[in-house]
Enzyme design. Sequence first.
Site, mmCIF file in Angstrom:
data_model
loop_
_atom_site.group_PDB
_atom_site.id
_atom_site.type_symbol
_atom_site.label_atom_id
_atom_site.label_comp_id
_atom_site.label_asym_id
_atom_site.label_seq_id
_atom_site.Cartn_x
_atom_site.Cartn_y
_atom_site.Cartn_z
ATOM 1 N N GLU A 56 0.861 -1.190 0.000
ATOM 2 C CA GLU A 56 0.000 0.000 0.000
ATOM 3 C C GLU A 56 0.897 1.240 0.000
ATOM 4 O O GLU A 56 1.735 1.412 0.901
ATOM 5 C CB GLU A 56 -0.912 0.031 1.231
ATOM 6 C CG GLU A 56 -1.817 1.262 1.195
ATOM 7 C CD GLU A 56 -2.722 1.401 2.401
ATOM 8 O OE1 GLU A 56 -2.794 0.479 3.233
ATOM 9 O OE2 GLU A 56 -3.354 2.464 2.517
ATOM 10 N N GLU A 81 5.169 4.940 3.309
ATOM 11 C CA GLU A 81 4.714 6.301 3.661
ATOM 12 C C GLU A 81 5.929 7.134 4.059
ATOM 13 O O GLU A 81 6.889 6.603 4.623
ATOM 14 C CB GLU A 81 3.690 6.211 4.811
ATOM 15 C CG GLU A 81 3.117 7.510 5.328
ATOM 16 C CD GLU A 81 2.508 8.395 4.258
ATOM 17 O OE1 GLU A 81 3.130 9.417 3.923
ATOM 18 O OE2 GLU A 81 1.420 8.071 3.735
ATOM 19 N N ASP A 108 10.299 7.198 0.079
ATOM 20 C CA ASP A 108 9.618 7.549 -1.167
ATOM 21 C C ASP A 108 9.273 6.275 -1.964
ATOM 22 O O ASP A 108 10.165 5.491 -2.320
ATOM 23 C CB ASP A 108 10.565 8.444 -1.980
ATOM 24 C CG ASP A 108 9.905 9.013 -3.233
ATOM 25 O OD1 ASP A 108 8.898 8.444 -3.692
ATOM 26 O OD2 ASP A 108 10.418 10.022 -3.740
ATOM 27 N N ASP A 131 -2.261 12.296 -3.289
ATOM 28 C CA ASP A 131 -2.421 13.759 -3.352
ATOM 29 C C ASP A 131 -2.732 14.162 -4.793
ATOM 30 O O ASP A 131 -1.968 13.834 -5.704
ATOM 31 C CB ASP A 131 -1.133 14.447 -2.902
ATOM 32 C CG ASP A 131 -0.771 14.065 -1.478
ATOM 33 O OD1 ASP A 131 -1.460 14.513 -0.551
ATOM 34 O OD2 ASP A 131 0.183 13.281 -1.300
ATOM 35 N N ASP A 167 -10.823 10.885 -5.197
ATOM 36 C CA ASP A 167 -12.062 11.672 -5.223
ATOM 37 C C ASP A 167 -11.879 12.883 -6.125
ATOM 38 O O ASP A 167 -12.700 13.790 -6.094
ATOM 39 C CB ASP A 167 -12.447 12.135 -3.808
ATOM 40 C CG ASP A 167 -11.405 13.059 -3.210
ATOM 41 O OD1 ASP A 167 -10.227 13.004 -3.645
ATOM 42 O OD2 ASP A 167 -11.742 13.851 -2.307
ATOM 43 N N THR A 202 -11.478 5.842 4.208
ATOM 44 C CA THR A 202 -10.391 6.535 4.909
ATOM 45 C C THR A 202 -10.811 7.987 5.170
ATOM 46 O O THR A 202 -11.816 8.464 4.641
ATOM 47 C CB THR A 202 -9.092 6.546 4.087
ATOM 48 O OG1 THR A 202 -9.276 7.416 2.967
ATOM 49 C CG2 THR A 202 -8.701 5.160 3.619
ATOM 50 N N LYS A 203 -9.962 8.659 5.935
ATOM 51 C CA LYS A 203 -10.206 10.061 6.269
ATOM 52 C C LYS A 203 -10.341 10.917 5.000
ATOM 53 O O LYS A 203 -11.226 11.739 4.867
ATOM 54 C CB LYS A 203 -9.019 10.557 7.108
ATOM 55 C CG LYS A 203 -9.251 11.827 7.848
ATOM 56 C CD LYS A 203 -8.030 12.165 8.698
ATOM 57 C CE LYS A 203 -7.134 13.109 7.939
ATOM 58 N NZ LYS A 203 -5.881 13.439 8.586
ATOM 59 N N PHE A 204 -9.442 10.670 4.041
ATOM 60 C CA PHE A 204 -9.455 11.486 2.825
ATOM 61 C C PHE A 204 -10.687 11.181 1.984
ATOM 62 O O PHE A 204 -11.262 12.065 1.361
ATOM 63 C CB PHE A 204 -8.162 11.281 2.030
ATOM 64 C CG PHE A 204 -7.043 12.082 2.596
ATOM 65 C CD1 PHE A 204 -6.824 13.391 2.176
ATOM 66 C CD2 PHE A 204 -6.231 11.566 3.584
ATOM 67 C CE1 PHE A 204 -5.812 14.152 2.733
ATOM 68 C CE2 PHE A 204 -5.212 12.314 4.148
ATOM 69 C CZ PHE A 204 -5.000 13.612 3.720
HETATM 70 C C1 LIG Z 1 -3.847 12.408 0.485
HETATM 71 S S1 LIG Z 1 -2.945 11.345 1.515
HETATM 72 C C2 LIG Z 1 -3.947 9.867 1.542
HETATM 73 C C3 LIG Z 1 -3.640 8.981 2.707
HETATM 74 C C4 LIG Z 1 -4.459 7.703 2.833
HETATM 75 N N1 LIG Z 1 -4.240 6.801 1.705
HETATM 76 C C5 LIG Z 1 -5.917 7.996 3.015
HETATM 77 O O1 LIG Z 1 -6.719 7.718 2.099
HETATM 78 O O2 LIG Z 1 -6.301 8.500 4.084
HETATM 79 C C6 LIG Z 1 -1.589 10.868 0.475
HETATM 80 C C7 LIG Z 1 -0.433 10.268 1.260
HETATM 81 O O3 LIG Z 1 0.555 9.802 0.334
HETATM 82 C C8 LIG Z 1 1.838 10.050 0.886
HETATM 83 N N2 LIG Z 1 2.799 10.088 -0.229
HETATM 84 C C9 LIG Z 1 2.805 10.955 -1.281
HETATM 85 N N3 LIG Z 1 3.806 10.677 -2.110
HETATM 86 C C10 LIG Z 1 4.459 9.607 -1.599
HETATM 87 C C11 LIG Z 1 5.596 8.865 -2.011
HETATM 88 N N4 LIG Z 1 6.253 9.164 -3.140
HETATM 89 N N5 LIG Z 1 6.014 7.848 -1.240
HETATM 90 C C12 LIG Z 1 5.350 7.535 -0.092
HETATM 91 N N6 LIG Z 1 4.253 8.202 0.359
HETATM 92 C C13 LIG Z 1 3.820 9.228 -0.392
HETATM 93 C C14 LIG Z 1 1.688 11.379 1.618
HETATM 94 O O4 LIG Z 1 2.668 11.541 2.621
HETATM 95 C C15 LIG Z 1 0.269 11.254 2.190
HETATM 96 O O5 LIG Z 1 0.275 10.733 3.489
#
Ligand SMILES: C[S@@+](CC[C@H](N)C(=O)[O-])C[C@H]1O[C@@H](n2cnc3c(N)ncnc32)[C@H](O)[C@@H]1O
Length: 225
Positions: A56, A81, A108, A131, A167, A202-204
Amino acid sequence: MSDSLRRVRSYVIRTTRMSEAQKRSYRELSEKWVLPYDRTIDWESEFPECRRRIVEIGFGMGDATWRIARDHSDWALVGVEVHRPGVGKLLWWLEQEELTNVRIIEHDAVEVLAVTLRSESLDGIHIWFPDPWPKKRHHKRRLIQPDFIQSAKEVLKPGGYIHIATDWEPYAEHILQLLSDTPGLANRYDGWAPKPDYRPETKFENKGIAAERSIRDIIFMKESI
Ligand SMILES: C[S@@+](CC[C@H](N)C(=O)[O-])C[C@H]1O[C@@H](n2cnc3c(N)ncnc32)[C@H](O)[C@@H]1O
């Protein structure tokens, strides 16, 4: 990995403070459950009881991760993450729920796909609510890019799947088009996928629903040659 992916990151490290509980979990549990990104995962010895191997990407606070791990004890889950408070929170959940089928890589995901995962080693990849980087000048920061999808395809077993949910409608359309244009990937559905039972909210996602946005699931399979 291309130079552009090395330089343009899909995230900005946020300065959110960690709660005391997250700090304690991070301090006490990361040695046990956090794996280094620069060593290939040995799935057999990490998860001898598990039959499915899932990664994930961008698990946020781990809301979906720990629930899936609880509901599917025979799935091995590796969460990737970069946001440390989220890593601390997921470690906290692993302890609360006494889960042993989750490992975390705090790095990353672009590099994790290239360095940590063997070719054709995964049954599935989950990327939920990446994001969206809505401004045009930020589109290059989006995680879902052609090179990224090539790397994801490489680490999937034939028959393995990539499941993305968002979304953000323009991002959803871009992802659907990109995956449809990738040779060797096939849409499991006609267009958008129905939300599968295994994906918890999820929260988002809830933020998107509250803003009356449509939630799009996209599921493609790697074809067998
Ligand atoms: C908008 S949040 C969504 C989190 C979760 N999946 C949810 O639905 O609640 C996007 C997450 O992706 C992580 N993220 C973005 N680019 C990433 C990368 N290249 N490697 C690891 N994590 C990453 C960010 O730190 C952030 O926590």
